[in-house]
Design an enzyme around this catalytic site. Sequence first.
Site, PDB file in Angstrom:
ATOM      1  N   GLY A  46       0.847  -1.183   0.000  1.00  0.00           N
ATOM      2  CA  GLY A  46       0.000   0.000   0.000  1.00  0.00           C
ATOM      3  C   GLY A  46       0.883   1.232   0.000  1.00  0.00           C
ATOM      4  O   GLY A  46       1.884   1.283  -0.707  1.00  0.00           O
ATOM      5  N   SER A  48       3.116   3.481   2.536  1.00  0.00           N
ATOM      6  CA  SER A  48       3.661   3.336   3.889  1.00  0.00           C
ATOM      7  C   SER A  48       3.442   4.563   4.768  1.00  0.00           C
ATOM      8  O   SER A  48       3.216   4.431   5.978  1.00  0.00           O
ATOM      9  CB  SER A  48       5.152   2.985   3.835  1.00  0.00           C
ATOM     10  OG  SER A  48       5.894   4.010   3.199  1.00  0.00           O
ATOM     11  N   CYS A  78       6.016  -5.341   0.468  1.00  0.00           N
ATOM     12  CA  CYS A  78       6.178  -4.009  -0.103  1.00  0.00           C
ATOM     13  C   CYS A  78       6.102  -2.923   0.986  1.00  0.00           C
ATOM     14  O   CYS A  78       7.037  -2.767   1.754  1.00  0.00           O
ATOM     15  CB  CYS A  78       5.183  -3.770  -1.227  1.00  0.00           C
ATOM     16  SG  CYS A  78       5.629  -2.367  -2.290  1.00  0.00           S
ATOM     17  N   ARG A 107      12.700   3.543   0.491  1.00  0.00           N
ATOM     18  CA  ARG A 107      11.322   3.624   0.001  1.00  0.00           C
ATOM     19  C   ARG A 107      11.300   3.990  -1.483  1.00  0.00           C
ATOM     20  O   ARG A 107      12.092   4.810  -1.931  1.00  0.00           O
ATOM     21  CB  ARG A 107      10.590   4.684   0.838  1.00  0.00           C
ATOM     22  CG  ARG A 107       9.124   4.820   0.614  1.00  0.00           C
ATOM     23  CD  ARG A 107       8.540   5.769   1.667  1.00  0.00           C
ATOM     24  NE  ARG A 107       7.179   6.136   1.340  1.00  0.00           N
ATOM     25  CZ  ARG A 107       6.856   7.197   0.610  1.00  0.00           C
ATOM     26  NH1 ARG A 107       7.805   7.972   0.130  1.00  0.00           N
ATOM     27  NH2 ARG A 107       5.597   7.464   0.348  1.00  0.00           N
ATOM     28  N   ILE A 136       5.860  -3.099  -7.310  1.00  0.00           N
ATOM     29  CA  ILE A 136       5.066  -1.901  -7.586  1.00  0.00           C
ATOM     30  C   ILE A 136       5.517  -0.797  -6.630  1.00  0.00           C
ATOM     31  O   ILE A 136       5.286  -0.873  -5.424  1.00  0.00           O
ATOM     32  CB  ILE A 136       3.562  -2.170  -7.400  1.00  0.00           C
ATOM     33  CG1 ILE A 136       3.094  -3.323  -8.299  1.00  0.00           C
ATOM     34  CG2 ILE A 136       2.755  -0.906  -7.687  1.00  0.00           C
ATOM     35  CD1 ILE A 136       1.671  -3.766  -8.039  1.00  0.00           C
ATOM     36  N   ARG A 137       6.206   0.214  -7.166  1.00  0.00           N
ATOM     37  CA  ARG A 137       6.775   1.285  -6.322  1.00  0.00           C
ATOM     38  C   ARG A 137       7.488   0.653  -5.118  1.00  0.00           C
ATOM     39  O   ARG A 137       7.330   1.090  -3.986  1.00  0.00           O
ATOM     40  CB  ARG A 137       5.700   2.255  -5.855  1.00  0.00           C
ATOM     41  CG  ARG A 137       5.096   3.098  -6.953  1.00  0.00           C
ATOM     42  CD  ARG A 137       4.038   4.045  -6.418  1.00  0.00           C
ATOM     43  NE  ARG A 137       4.631   4.997  -5.477  1.00  0.00           N
ATOM     44  CZ  ARG A 137       3.919   5.717  -4.612  1.00  0.00           C
ATOM     45  NH1 ARG A 137       2.606   5.575  -4.550  1.00  0.00           N
ATOM     46  NH2 ARG A 137       4.501   6.560  -3.816  1.00  0.00           N
ATOM     47  N   HIS A 177       4.994  -8.384  -4.210  1.00  0.00           N
ATOM     48  CA  HIS A 177       3.608  -8.662  -3.838  1.00  0.00           C
ATOM     49  C   HIS A 177       3.193 -10.094  -4.208  1.00  0.00           C
ATOM     50  O   HIS A 177       2.563 -10.298  -5.250  1.00  0.00           O
ATOM     51  CB  HIS A 177       2.670  -7.706  -4.578  1.00  0.00           C
ATOM     52  CG  HIS A 177       2.756  -6.279  -4.181  1.00  0.00           C
ATOM     53  ND1 HIS A 177       1.899  -5.710  -3.276  1.00  0.00           N
ATOM     54  CD2 HIS A 177       3.597  -5.296  -4.578  1.00  0.00           C
ATOM     55  CE1 HIS A 177       2.197  -4.421  -3.135  1.00  0.00           C
ATOM     56  NE2 HIS A 177       3.231  -4.151  -3.914  1.00  0.00           N
ATOM     57  N   GLU A 179       0.827 -11.741  -3.044  1.00  0.00           N
ATOM     58  CA  GLU A 179      -0.631 -11.832  -2.981  1.00  0.00           C
ATOM     59  C   GLU A 179      -1.296 -11.513  -4.320  1.00  0.00           C
ATOM     60  O   GLU A 179      -2.485 -11.785  -4.503  1.00  0.00           O
ATOM     61  CB  GLU A 179      -1.178 -10.909  -1.886  1.00  0.00           C
ATOM     62  CG  GLU A 179      -1.109  -9.420  -2.164  1.00  0.00           C
ATOM     63  CD  GLU A 179       0.257  -8.800  -1.917  1.00  0.00           C
ATOM     64  OE1 GLU A 179       0.357  -7.560  -2.019  1.00  0.00           O
ATOM     65  OE2 GLU A 179       1.220  -9.543  -1.628  1.00  0.00           O
TER      66      GLU A 179
END
Length: 201
Positions: A46, A48, A78, A107, A136-137, A177, A179
Amino acid sequence: MNIGVLALQGDVREHLSALAESDVLARPIRRPEELAEVDALVIPGGESTTMSNLAITFGLLDPIRKRIADGMPVYGSCAGMIMLATTVLDGRPDQESFQGIEMTVRRNAFGRQVDSFEAPVEIEGIEGGEFHAVFIRAPWVEQVGPDVRVLGRVASGAADGRIVAVRQGNLLATAFHPELTGDLRVHRYFVEMVRQAAPAR
């Protein structure tokens, strides 16, 4: 066995589904009293800084830190990796973490959303070959303490050699990720960590 997913922000539903498919009871956690009822916790991907602010607002920052110090197993993906780090680079000055894994995390290390990518990563202790990792980022780990095991690194490209999976005791973190892939091996690895930790709790 009851595993919670921190449900303040991020891809909570996907982790709940992956845990359910891994044959454990999974439930969203938003309040300290809900945290007290679970054996372990997953911190999802998500944003942070938002997660940090909401953990403070919902009164969860200190209770999660205490449960971690008491040995509760936690897995972070992440943003969850960032939330488990003792040191965060390129975060906001007021950003808080759960101070679990002795590591320095950068980050958004791989770039912005447009720089998201997928790459194979071999993870120590997880059989079945390389894991198809979605970044992702994503953060990466720049430094680890003596008690941290490096489980996985990027194996090619500009980020070759960067650390993207670690474990310290009952704490597990990945920069990617799992998931989002349908591959349950990381979640099942964590579930096994929780089972092994049960007698000690």
